[in-house]
Scaffold this active site. Structure first.
Site, PDB file in Angstrom:
ATOM      1  N   GLY A  49       0.810  -1.222   0.000  1.00  0.00           N
ATOM      2  CA  GLY A  49       0.000   0.000   0.000  1.00  0.00           C
ATOM      3  C   GLY A  49       0.838   1.264   0.000  1.00  0.00           C
ATOM      4  CB  CYS A  50       3.746   2.306   2.024  1.00  0.00           C
ATOM      5  SG  CYS A  50       2.872   2.239   3.611  1.00  0.00           S
ATOM      6  CB  THR A  51       5.082   0.349  -2.895  1.00  0.00           C
ATOM      7  OG1 THR A  51       6.042  -0.088  -1.924  1.00  0.00           O
ATOM      8  CG2 THR A  51       5.737   0.447  -4.255  1.00  0.00           C
ATOM      9  CB  ALA A  54       5.659   6.149  -2.287  1.00  0.00           C
TER      10      ALA A  54
END
Length: 157
Positions: A49-51, A54
């Site tokens: 999710g963070c990738t 970002a």
């Protein structure tokens, strides 16, 4: 408690890496007074999710660039941030909040639950801070796929 729209954003000083930040640099919110600042709090470097979040910011950078100084913030160390930035060619710096002072000051260090197990972690939230140091917008529990669109709307034209 999360700071609310109109309140002064909590100040902090922490290590920062990436973009035009020098090796071993630190950043203070007070140093950025007079500029619009976006703090993008996310749980962990290089997780799915963070990738997605970002890389969406990276891919939409032309929409955001010039409207505000954007910083990612997580409790990961500088070394992890460097790998994340390099692997995904992120154009914005990341703040290392290893002592959790920033996530706690912004009220995003919360109890979470996965597969019935409770643990503490960072809630995916974004704060837009005005030139006067006051909170202009808060995007809470935003989905990674929707973050860029919501942030662009919050920053306006």
């Amino acid at each position: 408690m999360k700071p609310q729209i109109g309140e002064l954003a909590p100040d902090f000083t922490a290590p920062v890496v990436g973009a035009d930040c020098a090796e071993g640099a630190t950043i203070s919110l007070a140093d950025l007074r007079g500029e619009r600042v976006v703090l993008v709090f996310y749980p962990k470097d290089d997780t799915p999710g963070c990738t997605v979040q970002a890389c969406a910011l990276r891919d939409g950078w032309s929409e955001l660039g010039g409207k505000a100084r954007v910083f990612g913030v997580s409790v990961d160390p500088v070394k992890s941030h460097k790998k994340f930035i390099s692997k995904h060619e992120l154009p914005f710096p990341l703040i290392a909040d290893e002592d959790r002072r920033i996530v706690e000051a912004y009220g995003v260090w919360v109890e979470k639950s996965m597969y019935g197990k409770k643990y503490m972690g960072t809630e995916r939230s974004t704060f837009v801070i005005g030139r006067d140091g006051r909170i202009e917008a808060v995007l809470e529990k935003v989905k990674p796929e929707e973050h860029l669109e919501k942030l662009a709307a919050a920053l306006g034209d």
